[in-house]
Design a protein around this motif. Sequence first.
Motif, PDB file in Angstrom:
ATOM      1  N   LEU A 162       0.820  -1.208   0.000  1.00 26.68           N
ATOM      2  CA  LEU A 162       0.000   0.000   0.000  1.00 26.68           C
ATOM      3  C   LEU A 162       0.853   1.256   0.000  1.00 26.68           C
ATOM      4  O   LEU A 162       0.411   2.298  -0.421  1.00 26.68           O
ATOM      5  CB  LEU A 162      -0.916   0.005   1.224  1.00 26.68           C
ATOM      6  N   VAL A 163       2.042   1.101   0.520  1.00 27.78           N
ATOM      7  CA  VAL A 163       2.934   2.254   0.557  1.00 27.78           C
ATOM      8  C   VAL A 163       4.319   1.852   0.085  1.00 27.78           C
ATOM      9  O   VAL A 163       4.701   0.689   0.150  1.00 27.78           O
ATOM     10  CB  VAL A 163       3.055   2.842   1.988  1.00 27.78           C
ATOM     11  N   ASP A 164       5.039   2.828  -0.406  1.00 25.11           N
ATOM     12  CA  ASP A 164       6.450   2.664  -0.721  1.00 25.11           C
ATOM     13  C   ASP A 164       7.187   3.364   0.409  1.00 25.11           C
ATOM     14  O   ASP A 164       6.986   4.559   0.627  1.00 25.11           O
ATOM     15  CB  ASP A 164       6.735   3.323  -2.081  1.00 25.11           C
ATOM     16  N   GLN A 165       8.001   2.633   1.139  1.00 30.07           N
ATOM     17  CA  GLN A 165       8.566   3.176   2.361  1.00 30.07           C
ATOM     18  C   GLN A 165       9.948   2.581   2.607  1.00 30.07           C
ATOM     19  O   GLN A 165      10.171   1.405   2.320  1.00 30.07           O
ATOM     20  CB  GLN A 165       7.638   2.810   3.524  1.00 30.07           C
ATOM     21  N   ARG A 166      10.846   3.377   3.107  1.00 29.72           N
ATOM     22  CA  ARG A 166      12.143   2.837   3.508  1.00 29.72           C
ATOM     23  C   ARG A 166      12.759   3.729   4.567  1.00 29.72           C
ATOM     24  O   ARG A 166      12.540   4.928   4.579  1.00 29.72           O
ATOM     25  CB  ARG A 166      13.102   2.714   2.319  1.00 29.72           C
ATOM     26  N   GLU A 167      13.524   3.077   5.453  1.00 28.90           N
ATOM     27  CA  GLU A 167      14.299   3.803   6.444  1.00 28.90           C
ATOM     28  C   GLU A 167      15.736   3.321   6.353  1.00 28.90           C
ATOM     29  O   GLU A 167      16.004   2.249   5.814  1.00 28.90           O
ATOM     30  CB  GLU A 167      13.724   3.524   7.842  1.00 28.90           C
ATOM     31  N   LEU A 168      16.643   4.117   6.881  1.00 28.28           N
ATOM     32  CA  LEU A 168      18.058   3.745   6.805  1.00 28.28           C
ATOM     33  C   LEU A 168      18.340   2.505   7.624  1.00 28.28           C
ATOM     34  O   LEU A 168      17.823   2.340   8.724  1.00 28.28           O
ATOM     35  CB  LEU A 168      18.926   4.890   7.327  1.00 28.28           C
ATOM     36  N   HIS A 169      19.181   1.654   7.088  1.00 24.75           N
ATOM     37  CA  HIS A 169      19.620   0.460   7.794  1.00 24.75           C
ATOM     38  C   HIS A 169      21.140   0.427   7.822  1.00 24.75           C
ATOM     39  O   HIS A 169      21.810   1.250   7.194  1.00 24.75           O
ATOM     40  CB  HIS A 169      19.081  -0.799   7.095  1.00 24.75           C
TER      41      HIS A 169
END
Lengths: 164, 388
Positions: free
Chosen positions: B214-221
């Motif tokens: 439903l969403v395109d999402q990313r956080e730093l890893h």
Amino acid sequence: MSSQKPTEQDRENVAQAARQMLARGSVGDEPLRSSATVGGAIPVRGPNRELHSWFVPLTVGDRLAAFFQFLPDRTLMRFSSFQRRPGDCSGCPPVAEWLNADRIRNRAATQLQADETIGEPFLSYDRSPDRLVWAVPLSHEHDERLVYVVGDTVYTPPSGNTFG
Amino acid sequence: MKALDDKLQRVTALELNGLRVTEVLGDEYEKLAIPRQGTPIHDLNGEVLFYRLSLKRGRTNAGYADIAVHEVLGEPLLATSTGLAWDEKAILEAGTAAARKGRRSLKFDDVRFVAFSFPKIALQFLQERQETLMLELFTWAEVPREGSKDRKPLEPSNFERWSLVEEMPEKLRRERARTFQERLSLWDRLSRRKLNLTAIAKDALLSRDLVIKLVDQRELHYSARDADHHICYELRGQQTNVWCVGASSEMLLNFYRYTYDQIRLAQELGLGTLANPNGLPYSRVGDVVTVLENLTSNALDATMFVNPDFNIFRDEIRANRPLISFIPGHSRTVAGYTRSLFTLVGDIPYRGLLVYDPWPPNMGVITKWENFATQTYQYAYSAVLRHV
């Protein structure tokens, strides 16, 4: 920004929007949703004291864990958390630091000069709405100046075009 | 009425059910049937632009959906409504009656729907494939034959007929063709699954083995492998009320395991001392690039973006790189993004940034999410790690 004077109904509508977002899980994590209390909405005023946005605190015990910031039309500008880890409020500021008017006035009073009187603090911002501060008027006869209070930091509004 | 292949029905169902599961479409859409047939709406040049499908509850027309088949429209779902029913047969009857009124000699052997000034629709009456009359839908006003001359493409005057296909600039047409095909590819992959795609239902796409993105999402890893660890980024509060740039630089450098405190960074950036601090003048925004590179002996190759758009932030986070973000009077860092994938055409999808904000002093906040539409982004800085 809005030139309209906020009403009690506006205040309640904003708080209700915050409660709904939290209940739906749109913001925050599960520990926060199960333990936090949504406080009353506080108007954030711009340089000319016009309504810019609304601040809605989220408290856990005596700590300010997070807050919402809404535009007057209840568009969510941001949801910001002081928590470093889910469920951990140990690093969050005491609620009184941010929301107790007497505490804020006392902080501002350290900047009083001779014959100045202290006015009623209002929530505002320093250049960017991201930089929320309590603006406290200090008056002497017909002159008025502001000092900003944020947590334990008290300062005079900076002059000049800088990022800071 | 033209028979459609079942692909159109499937695409319509996937588009509408995608919006239904995210509650962009409300309860009034629940259980509406999606037909296999619809009304073709042509461009002025004769090509079919889209189909208008009547959504039914039982035998009642309850609304419609416009589904593009021409790439020039960019995405399949153009519009949907439950407030206005679509009855092709009744409209043709009304239009034909209006056409004959006062025009007893009118001859035609075909009638078709034409987007004469997209999205405005008219009925075009044809005799041996030549137009004999065109009437705007519902007003039944005659659409003038000649358009204005010496005007720019896509800038028609009021009530002027023009071709969307022929006036679309080539660059925009290519971009729209790309997004159109991307969307169809997504639905092609889903269409292979056993889903009920003949009606709208909130749970239509929620099968046990299907996860809808439903969403395109990313956080730093720590690395580019998202599944391995939680977010890998730390907040630093600014140590004075004017050291947001120092704190932002500290956060970015910490991500790459460089440890410089704000006092040292203030020296490098010309931000004064802890006892006598100052902000970074607007005229010296380029110093951030120099300092990031100098303090890493050029292991980091820093770049400054002016007026960065959302894609700058998205692309950098996808590459697992944090950014420093300057907004009027303030600096923060960005460690993630989100954007909704389901919206109606014409609506702006929700786009947000995960912001590690050094304000308030000695504290900072993590904003999840900052509404991208409500902020002014002046500069952004990213740093690429140079490999030997």
